[in-house]
Design an enzyme around this catalytic site. Structure first.
Site, PDB file in Angstrom:
ATOM      1  N   LYS A  85       0.847  -1.190   0.000  1.00  0.00           N
ATOM      2  CA  LYS A  85       0.000   0.000   0.000  1.00  0.00           C
ATOM      3  C   LYS A  85       0.885   1.244   0.000  1.00  0.00           C
ATOM      4  O   LYS A  85       1.701   1.440   0.916  1.00  0.00           O
ATOM      5  CB  LYS A  85      -0.854   0.023   1.265  1.00  0.00           C
TER       6      LYS A  85
HETATM    7  C1  E4P Z   1      -8.635   0.154   3.564  1.00  0.00           C
HETATM    8  O1  E4P Z   1      -7.820  -0.490   2.916  1.00  0.00           O
HETATM    9  C2  E4P Z   1      -8.283   0.766   4.850  1.00  0.00           C
HETATM   10  O2  E4P Z   1      -7.530  -0.163   5.574  1.00  0.00           O
HETATM   11  C3  E4P Z   1      -9.441   1.141   5.745  1.00  0.00           C
HETATM   12  O3  E4P Z   1     -10.663   0.753   5.165  1.00  0.00           O
HETATM   13  C4  E4P Z   1      -9.398   2.556   6.219  1.00  0.00           C
HETATM   14  O4  E4P Z   1     -10.565   2.868   6.890  1.00  0.00           O
HETATM   15  P1  E4P Z   1     -10.692   4.017   7.986  1.00  0.00           P
HETATM   16  O5  E4P Z   1     -11.290   5.207   7.340  1.00  0.00           O
HETATM   17  O6  E4P Z   1     -11.642   3.424   8.993  1.00  0.00           O
HETATM   18  O7  E4P Z   1      -9.338   4.271   8.550  1.00  0.00           O
END
Ligand code: E4P
Length: 233
Positions: A85
């Protein structure tokens, strides 16, 4: 449509894998911390082993672009199914598309994360990211229209034949999951508690209870009829 598990909780991941629901897993440093995974390498290797050949997204932990690149290569060496990522931009607003492009060219799959606009999706697709994560909940937090961004992104990718897959993250309710599904998301990454909620329905429970009760009553009727029959002989 695929479902990924947005978690680092090995028990939950194993459960949804066994049910045939999990097509992959996504994590980020906040999820790892919340789920008590402090050693990223150990945790990532354990999840990657459990879910292989399905993909596991692991996020870089540096704001420096050179360090991101080095880390990405290191993380990717932990297992064949690890996807890296990389955010669209760093905290200073510096675009990270160059790193994404280089990593993809060298055979490392990238999940271009924290996308909050259609414009970012276009750039991430051009940089050849395998996955692009739109954070629907965070778009909605700001009053944005997550459905519109999802629909536009999926249609645009298909019109121009880009192969990047849209992952919808930042799911805050079962309603968010359904909205993303109807908007055409390729993949939705869901925190386990919402998958449990998706499965549950009080009327399903009540109906199953009614059927079980009637099955018991039928058994009892059979027993009584048998008894009456043997008495009559
Ligand atoms: C997605 O890949 C992320 O890990 C996650 O959904 C982020 O969500 P948040 O807005 O709850 O941090």
């Amino acid at each position: 449509m695929e479902i990924f598990i947005d978690s680092a909780n090995i028990k939950e991941i194993g459960k949804w894998l066994e049910y045939g629901i999990a097509d992959g897993v996504t994590t980020n440093p906040s999820i790892m911390l919340k789920d008590g995974v402090y050693d990223i390498e150990k945790g990532a290797k354990e999840i990657a082993r459990l879910i292989k050949p399905r993909p596991l997204s692991v996020e870089v932990t540096s704001n420096n672009l050179d360090e991101m690149s080095t880390q990405a290569r290191q993380f990717a060496s932990w297992a064949d199914n690890i996807v890296i990522k990389i955010p669209q931009i760093n905290t200073d607003g510096v675009p990270c598309y160059g790193i994404i492009n280089k990593l993809e060219a060298s055979g490392i799959k990238v999940n271009a994360t924290v996308a909050l606009s259609f414009g970012q999706v276009i750039l991430a697709a051009k940089s050849k990211a395998t996955y692009i994560s739109i954070f629907a909940g965070r778009v909605t937090d700001e009053g944005g229209d997550a459905s519109l961004i999802i629909r536009n992104s999926v249609e645009w990718l298909s019109r121009w034949k880009y192969t990047s897959k849209i992952i919808i993250g930042s799911i805050r309710s079962v309603g968010d999951v359904l909205t993303a599904a109807l908007a055409g998301a390729h993949i939705i990454t869901i925190p386990p508690q919402f998958i449990d909620k998706m499965a549950d329905h009080r009327n399903t429970r009540a109906t199953v209870e009614q059927f079980l009760g009637d099955a018991q009553k039928a058994l009892e009727m059979m027993r009584q009829m048998k008894k009456a029959g043997s008495r009559a002989k």
